[in-house]
Design a protein around this motif. Structure first.
Motif, PDB file in Angstrom:
ATOM      1  N   LYS A  87       0.822  -1.206   0.000  1.00 23.85           N
ATOM      2  CA  LYS A  87       0.000   0.000   0.000  1.00 23.85           C
ATOM      3  C   LYS A  87       0.864   1.268   0.000  1.00 23.85           C
ATOM      4  O   LYS A  87       1.942   1.304   0.587  1.00 23.85           O
ATOM      5  CB  LYS A  87      -0.918   0.021   1.231  1.00 23.85           C
ATOM      6  CG  LYS A  87      -1.909  -1.139   1.304  1.00 23.85           C
ATOM      7  CD  LYS A  87      -2.994  -1.020   0.246  1.00 23.85           C
ATOM      8  CE  LYS A  87      -4.054  -2.109   0.416  1.00 23.85           C
ATOM      9  NZ  LYS A  87      -5.116  -2.019  -0.628  1.00 23.85           N
ATOM     10  N   TYR A  88       0.332   2.303  -0.653  1.00 25.62           N
ATOM     11  CA  TYR A  88       0.945   3.624  -0.632  1.00 25.62           C
ATOM     12  C   TYR A  88       0.195   4.499   0.363  1.00 25.62           C
ATOM     13  O   TYR A  88      -1.031   4.400   0.489  1.00 25.62           O
ATOM     14  CB  TYR A  88       0.908   4.260  -2.019  1.00 25.62           C
ATOM     15  CG  TYR A  88       1.715   3.507  -3.038  1.00 25.62           C
ATOM     16  CD1 TYR A  88       3.058   3.803  -3.250  1.00 25.62           C
ATOM     17  CD2 TYR A  88       1.135   2.486  -3.789  1.00 25.62           C
ATOM     18  CE1 TYR A  88       3.808   3.100  -4.191  1.00 25.62           C
ATOM     19  CE2 TYR A  88       1.868   1.776  -4.729  1.00 25.62           C
ATOM     20  CZ  TYR A  88       3.207   2.090  -4.924  1.00 25.62           C
ATOM     21  OH  TYR A  88       3.939   1.393  -5.840  1.00 25.62           O
ATOM     22  N   TYR A  89       0.965   5.355   1.050  1.00 25.56           N
ATOM     23  CA  TYR A  89       0.396   6.193   2.103  1.00 25.56           C
ATOM     24  C   TYR A  89       0.827   7.639   1.923  1.00 25.56           C
ATOM     25  O   TYR A  89       1.951   7.924   1.509  1.00 25.56           O
ATOM     26  CB  TYR A  89       0.858   5.729   3.491  1.00 25.56           C
ATOM     27  CG  TYR A  89       0.367   4.359   3.898  1.00 25.56           C
ATOM     28  CD1 TYR A  89      -0.685   4.218   4.803  1.00 25.56           C
ATOM     29  CD2 TYR A  89       0.954   3.208   3.398  1.00 25.56           C
ATOM     30  CE1 TYR A  89      -1.132   2.972   5.195  1.00 25.56           C
ATOM     31  CE2 TYR A  89       0.518   1.949   3.770  1.00 25.56           C
ATOM     32  CZ  TYR A  89      -0.524   1.839   4.672  1.00 25.56           C
ATOM     33  OH  TYR A  89      -0.964   0.602   5.051  1.00 25.56           O
ATOM     34  N   VAL A 106      -4.102   9.022   4.150  1.00 24.05           N
ATOM     35  CA  VAL A 106      -4.868   8.390   3.081  1.00 24.05           C
ATOM     36  C   VAL A 106      -4.040   7.229   2.538  1.00 24.05           C
ATOM     37  O   VAL A 106      -2.825   7.165   2.709  1.00 24.05           O
ATOM     38  CB  VAL A 106      -5.204   9.389   1.953  1.00 24.05           C
ATOM     39  CG1 VAL A 106      -6.220  10.405   2.422  1.00 24.05           C
ATOM     40  CG2 VAL A 106      -3.954  10.090   1.429  1.00 24.05           C
ATOM     41  N   SER A 137      -3.617   4.232  -0.904  1.00 25.70           N
ATOM     42  CA  SER A 137      -3.907   3.950  -2.305  1.00 25.70           C
ATOM     43  C   SER A 137      -3.167   2.692  -2.730  1.00 25.70           C
ATOM     44  O   SER A 137      -2.192   2.272  -2.101  1.00 25.70           O
ATOM     45  CB  SER A 137      -3.479   5.123  -3.195  1.00 25.70           C
ATOM     46  OG  SER A 137      -3.731   4.836  -4.559  1.00 25.70           O
ATOM     47  N   ASP A 138      -3.643   2.097  -3.826  1.00 25.66           N
ATOM     48  CA  ASP A 138      -2.942   0.978  -4.448  1.00 25.66           C
ATOM     49  C   ASP A 138      -1.934   1.443  -5.488  1.00 25.66           C
ATOM     50  O   ASP A 138      -1.185   0.640  -6.035  1.00 25.66           O
ATOM     51  CB  ASP A 138      -3.945   0.015  -5.117  1.00 25.66           C
ATOM     52  CG  ASP A 138      -4.860  -0.655  -4.102  1.00 25.66           C
ATOM     53  OD1 ASP A 138      -4.370  -0.996  -2.999  1.00 25.66           O
ATOM     54  OD2 ASP A 138      -6.053  -0.836  -4.408  1.00 25.66           O
ATOM     55  N   LYS A 139      -1.925   2.761  -5.755  1.00 20.57           N
ATOM     56  CA  LYS A 139      -1.012   3.322  -6.744  1.00 20.57           C
ATOM     57  C   LYS A 139      -0.307   4.535  -6.149  1.00 20.57           C
ATOM     58  O   LYS A 139      -0.870   5.225  -5.290  1.00 20.57           O
ATOM     59  CB  LYS A 139      -1.779   3.731  -8.005  1.00 20.57           C
ATOM     60  CG  LYS A 139      -2.474   2.575  -8.714  1.00 20.57           C
ATOM     61  CD  LYS A 139      -3.220   3.072  -9.935  1.00 20.57           C
ATOM     62  CE  LYS A 139      -3.915   1.926 -10.661  1.00 20.57           C
ATOM     63  NZ  LYS A 139      -4.669   2.398 -11.867  1.00 20.57           N
ATOM     64  N   GLY A 170      -2.436   7.769  -6.528  1.00 20.17           N
ATOM     65  CA  GLY A 170      -3.847   7.705  -6.171  1.00 20.17           C
ATOM     66  C   GLY A 170      -4.672   6.949  -7.195  1.00 20.17           C
ATOM     67  O   GLY A 170      -4.119   6.348  -8.115  1.00 20.17           O
ATOM     68  N   PRO A 171      -6.011   6.945  -7.041  1.00 23.95           N
ATOM     69  CA  PRO A 171      -6.814   7.759  -6.115  1.00 23.95           C
ATOM     70  C   PRO A 171      -6.606   7.364  -4.645  1.00 23.95           C
ATOM     71  O   PRO A 171      -6.296   6.212  -4.351  1.00 23.95           O
ATOM     72  CB  PRO A 171      -8.251   7.487  -6.562  1.00 23.95           C
ATOM     73  CG  PRO A 171      -8.189   6.121  -7.188  1.00 23.95           C
ATOM     74  CD  PRO A 171      -6.854   6.036  -7.850  1.00 23.95           C
ATOM     75  N   TRP A 172      -6.807   8.342  -3.769  1.00 23.73           N
ATOM     76  CA  TRP A 172      -6.517   8.185  -2.359  1.00 23.73           C
ATOM     77  C   TRP A 172      -7.801   7.997  -1.555  1.00 23.73           C
ATOM     78  O   TRP A 172      -8.801   8.657  -1.808  1.00 23.73           O
ATOM     79  CB  TRP A 172      -5.766   9.402  -1.835  1.00 23.73           C
ATOM     80  CG  TRP A 172      -4.442   9.601  -2.505  1.00 23.73           C
ATOM     81  CD1 TRP A 172      -4.154  10.436  -3.540  1.00 23.73           C
ATOM     82  CD2 TRP A 172      -3.228   8.907  -2.199  1.00 23.73           C
ATOM     83  NE1 TRP A 172      -2.836  10.323  -3.906  1.00 23.73           N
ATOM     84  CE2 TRP A 172      -2.234   9.395  -3.090  1.00 23.73           C
ATOM     85  CE3 TRP A 172      -2.877   7.939  -1.260  1.00 23.73           C
ATOM     86  CZ2 TRP A 172      -0.915   8.933  -3.067  1.00 23.73           C
ATOM     87  CZ3 TRP A 172      -1.568   7.482  -1.224  1.00 23.73           C
ATOM     88  CH2 TRP A 172      -0.597   7.979  -2.124  1.00 23.73           C
ATOM     89  N   THR A 173      -7.728   7.093  -0.589  1.00 29.84           N
ATOM     90  CA  THR A 173      -8.858   6.819   0.300  1.00 29.84           C
ATOM     91  C   THR A 173      -8.532   7.318   1.698  1.00 29.84           C
ATOM     92  O   THR A 173      -7.514   6.915   2.288  1.00 29.84           O
ATOM     93  CB  THR A 173      -9.174   5.317   0.355  1.00 29.84           C
ATOM     94  OG1 THR A 173      -9.483   4.850  -0.957  1.00 29.84           O
ATOM     95  CG2 THR A 173     -10.341   5.043   1.280  1.00 29.84           C
TER      96      THR A 173
END
Length: 458
Positions: free
Chosen positions: A207-209, A224, A226-228, A231-234
């Motif tokens: 995961k990216y943070y 937040v 993201s898988d990339k 983003g997109p960021w959650t």
């Protein structure tokens, strides 16, 4: 003013196997940027001047640790003079350093005369301790809005990303040389909830943070995922909620020796001196916990208990005197030019490097978790210099008035630059203890300077 002077009341506020926050007491530090390299945590910080009311910041400092409790002061690694084209009287703001292909790149926001906003500059060094030198002679980023708080991550595929911004969030893909970019500067269209400033971009497992200072003011730490990397960021809430005792925050997050840590800052030492809020901040750290789905467990606001000590310290090797878990009003110093400007000649005594200075009566330093072993130690040797009256180093276990295992009477040397080793016998130094070096002497003047110490076995 000595930043550690007001730390005495907090002594032993935490178990000896834990750090005490703030982790740096001899200078006001902020904007922590930890880097893990070759088994060492290198902690880069900005630096609030002792007389700061608002932001007054002239240089960047470095501390190092392998146990997350005892931190060794490495001094000033860069300053505004590293960038002679920058405004020189303020604005040495939040840094970050990353390593790539054997080089270390420091990204900093600074000011340029006549510009309405900050710019982002980059310096480079051959080792984490510097010296850092200006890589470009001009800004790296000067065409976007809000040039605050750069954060960089080199992804697994070799692509490096630079994020920054206040009040908006921006990013760009860096070229492999780490000092240029060929693509477009992108603005994150959907700014993370409660985002203010101070982003920290990193990857943990898959995961990216983006962690960041959130919800001003006071500021907590939001994040937040993201898988990339773009983003997109959650949004997933807070790592730490804000606290009325602090107007700011700034996260730095690392994985180290199987654990995860978050760094930030509080105003504990400022408020120990005065009830008036000044921008005199102090870096803190504690362990961080991920849930199985990658989300992060909420932490309480910074308190006196920090990270747990990862391993004991051996006293039978050279220990730099500026290796400290906690201290009173001792100030760390460097006997060499602090600006690291190209072409600056170092003094003859530069070979000494960092050392403890302004040691006066009843000051002390504490080193956590010193393992003397079962056989114990027989002697204590210190490398020191004294152009004054000399003094005494009392070696005590577990508290400033704990059992005394030795007492070194420091004989004056030929001057403050005349470094000598002096030795005293010790007894009953066995097992693992916190070690207190308690300094005593006559008068209010500095007694001696202390460069390093070590114990010897029978």
């Amino acid at each position: 003013m000595y930043a550690g002077l007001f730390a005495v009341a907090a002594l032993c506020a935490a178990p000896s196997s834990f750090a005490e926050n703030p982790i740096i007491q001899t200078n006001f530090t902020a904007d922590p940027a930890p880097l893990v390299h070759d088994g060492v945590v290198y902690l880069y910080t900005s630096h609030d001047e002792d007389d700061a009311n608002g932001f007054k910041m002239l240089d960047w400092r470095l501390y190092a640790s392998t146990d997350m409790v005892n931190w060794t002061d490495k001094g000033v690694v860069a300053s505004l003079k590293t960038f002679p084209w920058a405004v020189q009287d303020n604005d040495a703001w939040a840094p970050q350093v990353v390593e790539r292909d054997g080089k270390f790149y420091m990204y900093v926001p600074i000011s340029v005369a006549g510009w309405p906003k900050n710019v982002i500059a980059v310096a480079v060094a051959d080792k984490p301790e510097g010296p850092f030198r200006d890589a470009l002679g001009k800004p790296l980023i000067d065409k976007a809005e809000g040039y605050f708080d750069p954060t960089v991550w080199v992804d697994d595929d070799g692509q490096a990303y630079l994020y920054w911004g206040n009040p908006n969030l921006w990013y760009v893909k860096l070229d492999k040389d780490m000092v240029s970019y060929s693509g477009k500067i992108e603005k994150v269209a959907s700014k993370p909830a409660n985002y203010q400033e101070g982003p920290w971009f990193y990857k943990h497992k898959s995961k990216y943070y983006l962690a960041y200072a959130s919800t001003c003011c006071p500021e907590g730490i939001g994040y937040v995922m993201s898988d990339k990397p773009t983003g997109p960021w959650t949004y997933n809430g807070d790592i730490m909620a804000g606290n009325p005792g602090a107007t700011g925050n700034h996260p730095g997050i690392i994985d180290y020796k199987g654990k995860s840590y978050v760094f930030g800052f509080n105003y504990r030492l400022n408020f120990a001196e005065t009830p008036i809020h000044h921008e005199r901040r102090s870096v803190t750290a504690t362990e961080l916990t991920y849930n199985p789905d990658g989300t992060i467990q909420l932490l309480p606001w910074w308190d006196g208990v920090g990270a747990k000590q990862l391993h004991t310290l051996s006293p039978y090797e050279r220990v730099e005197a500026e290796t400290i878990a906690w201290t009173s009003k001792v100030k760390r110093d460097r006997d060499r030019p602090i600006d690291w400007a190209p072409g600056v000649k170092t003094a003859k005594s530069d070979k000494v490097g960092m050392y403890l200075t302004r040691i006066t009566d009843l000051t002390y330093t504490k080193v956590n978790g010193v393992d003397f072993g079962q056989a114990g130690a027989s002697t204590f040797t210190a490398n020191l210099a004294s152009g004054g009256k000399g003094g005494v180093i009392e070696l005590r276990l577990d508290s400033v008035d704990g059992p005394q295992i030795g007492r070194l009477t420091v004989t004056p040397t030929a001057g403050w630059d005349d470094w000598q080793t002096q030795t005293t016998p010790v007894s009953n130094a066995m097992g693992t203890h916190d070690l207190f070096l308690v300094f005593k002497g006559e008068g209010d003047a500095p007694l001696f300077n202390l460069d390093s110490w070590r114990f010897s076995k029978p």
